[in-house]
Design an enzyme around this catalytic site. Structure first.
Site, PDB file in Angstrom:
ATOM      1  N   ARG A 100     -20.797 143.077  -1.508  1.00 20.53           N
ATOM      2  CA  ARG A 100     -21.507 142.241  -0.529  1.00 20.53           C
ATOM      3  C   ARG A 100     -20.542 141.367   0.277  1.00 20.53           C
ATOM      4  O   ARG A 100     -20.856 140.227   0.621  1.00 20.53           O
ATOM      5  CB  ARG A 100     -22.530 141.331  -1.223  1.00 20.53           C
ATOM      6  CG  ARG A 100     -23.687 142.053  -1.843  1.00 20.53           C
ATOM      7  CD  ARG A 100     -24.510 142.792  -0.796  1.00 20.53           C
ATOM      8  NE  ARG A 100     -25.753 143.266  -1.344  1.00 20.53           N
ATOM      9  CZ  ARG A 100     -25.898 144.432  -1.978  1.00 20.53           C
ATOM     10  NH1 ARG A 100     -24.868 145.252  -2.110  1.00 20.53           N
ATOM     11  NH2 ARG A 100     -27.069 144.789  -2.456  1.00 20.53           N
ATOM     12  N   SER A 123     -32.759 140.719  -1.487  1.00 14.63           N
ATOM     13  CA  SER A 123     -32.151 139.953  -2.598  1.00 14.63           C
ATOM     14  C   SER A 123     -31.727 138.606  -2.052  1.00 14.63           C
ATOM     15  O   SER A 123     -30.964 138.547  -1.080  1.00 14.63           O
ATOM     16  CB  SER A 123     -30.895 140.646  -3.119  1.00 14.63           C
ATOM     17  OG  SER A 123     -31.169 141.929  -3.566  1.00 14.63           O
ATOM     18  N   GLU A 178     -27.000 135.299  -1.441  1.00 15.35           N
ATOM     19  CA  GLU A 178     -26.450 136.377  -0.614  1.00 15.35           C
ATOM     20  C   GLU A 178     -26.816 136.072   0.846  1.00 15.35           C
ATOM     21  O   GLU A 178     -26.139 136.462   1.781  1.00 15.35           O
ATOM     22  CB  GLU A 178     -27.099 137.695  -1.073  1.00 15.35           C
ATOM     23  CG  GLU A 178     -26.698 138.912  -0.302  1.00 15.35           C
ATOM     24  CD  GLU A 178     -27.560 140.127  -0.637  1.00 15.35           C
ATOM     25  OE1 GLU A 178     -27.379 140.707  -1.717  1.00 15.35           O
ATOM     26  OE2 GLU A 178     -28.402 140.481   0.190  1.00 15.35           O
TER      27      GLU A 178
END
Ligand code: EPU
Length: 346
Positions: free
Chosen positions: A173, A246, A342
């Site tokens: 990520r 997420s 995130e």
């Protein structure tokens, strides 16, 4: 209220623009200036005109942002379209895709042309131009596995750039666009190299099991449809419930830390994450902290996937923010692990 102050053929500029339709959390916030760019040819002039000189944000599909308050500055959205085949042989195809193409359309195009490599990434919201920034990933595949080049402009120097896969410094990520070059790039195109030979990534057990249970042969269409079905059961439909996929990243810890947690949680889920490191499942930790389905007003932990924070209707950005900190605090108190968003918070 929005006022259109300029409208050339390929660039639209609005002032005091409402961002609710442009963020999948569906949070109300207003930005001073909102710019939509429909042709790459407009970018050099926009840079020269100083469009990016003040406070700015390049917005993709708005599926990874949390607006806590109004945005004082310019928000830019790339709306450019087009998928070009640069070269192909019997084995591979190299595609150049405009930043404004929706990720969903790109995956559909690849599946229907039998170009292998992105079918596991079906259902991820957002635009192609955003996919390298946080190296989107799901079901055993990360987009770094198929990106050959990222093309765009640095905003401070106003210079064009082209980065190879290696130069993008992809990680879990993460990429150079989220670290050293953060807020200093406008991505205009992404190049992908995909396989024309049958080639599947089936490391994710839930997907294989579901294919078998439904007696489906392994084909690109069946794999894409199965991933979509598995995903849809766990994640909210962003056209109906506000969320940003997420909310938290899965934390990466030292193996010593993992071993300490294994004493506390014998069924701890973890994956290898490089020498001496392990990646934990933040969803499992939130779940075990008893927070799945917990709701404060219209902010809540999604009942089918604890990694997701949802806006059930009228939560404000501040309420979502307070709620994620509550989740973070509870997980830390229970497990001594800090889970990081995130999502980008503005
Ligand atoms: N788990 C729980 N409770 C939960 C959620 C998960 O116990 O509420 C456990 C699961 O049982 C499983 C483990 O945690 O053993 C991992 O769960 P899952 O396979 O659902 O994946 P994840 O780690 O929660 C990541 C990505 C998702 C991606 C899935 C599938 C991140 C931050 N998220 O989630 O990506 O779809 O894997 O590959 O890495 C996104 O980024 O928006 C996204 C949805």
């Amino acid at each position: 209220m929005h006022v259109e102050i300029q409208s050339f053929f390929f660039i639209l500029i609005f002032t005091h623009h409402q961002l609710k339709p442009y963020n999948t959390f569906m949070l109300p916030a207003v930005c001073d200036c909102f710019v939509q760019i429909e042709s790459e040819n407009e970018v050099p002039q926009s840079l020269a005109d100083g469009l990016f000189d003040g406070n700015h944000l390049i917005l993709g599909g708005g599926s990874n942002v949390l607006f806590v308050s109004d945005f004082h500055g310019t928000i830019v959205q790339m709306c450019t379209q087009g998928i070009d085949v640069l070269e192909e042989d019997g084995e591979r195809v190299r595609l150049s895709v405009a930043a404004g193409v929706s990720w969903a359309d790109f995956v559909d195009y690849c599946v229907s042309h039998h170009y292998y490599g992105v079918e596991n990434l079906i259902g991820i919201p957002g635009l192609v131009g955003s996919c390298p920034v946080q190296n989107i990933g799901a079901y055993g595949v990360e987009v770094k596995d198929v990106i050959s080049k990222v093309i765009g402009y640095r905003l401070a120097s106003k210079k064009a750039f082209e980065l190879t896969n290696e130069e993008c410094r992809f990680g879990y990520r993460s990429s150079i666009f989220k670290t050293d070059w953060k807020n200093d790039v406008l991505i205009t195109r992404v190049e992908f190299v995909l396989s024309k030979k049958e080639h599947f990534s089936i490391s994710y057990q839930g997907v294989v099991k579901e294919l078998e249970e439904n007696n489906l042969p392994l084909t690109i269409e069946n794999l894409a449809a199965t991933v979509k079905a598995v995903r849809d059961r766990k994640l909210p439909d962003i056209t109906k419930i506000g969320c940003a996929g997420s909310f938290f990243k899965n934390p990466i810890v030292d193996v010593a830390e993992r071993d300490r947690l294994l004493q506390q949680v014998p069924n701890l889920v973890f994956y290898p994450a490089g020498e001496g490191r392990a990646k934990l499942a933040a969803g499992q930790l939130i779940d075990l902290a008893g927070l799945k389905g917990v709701r404060h007003g219209d902010a809540g932990v999604y009942p089918h996937q604890a990694l997701v924070i949802v806006n059930y209707g009228n939560a404000s950005g501040t309420e979502i923010c307070d709620f994620y900190r509550f989740v973070q605090k509870n997980v830390f108190e229970k497990f001594g692990i800090t889970i990081e968003p995130e999502v980008n918070v503005f």
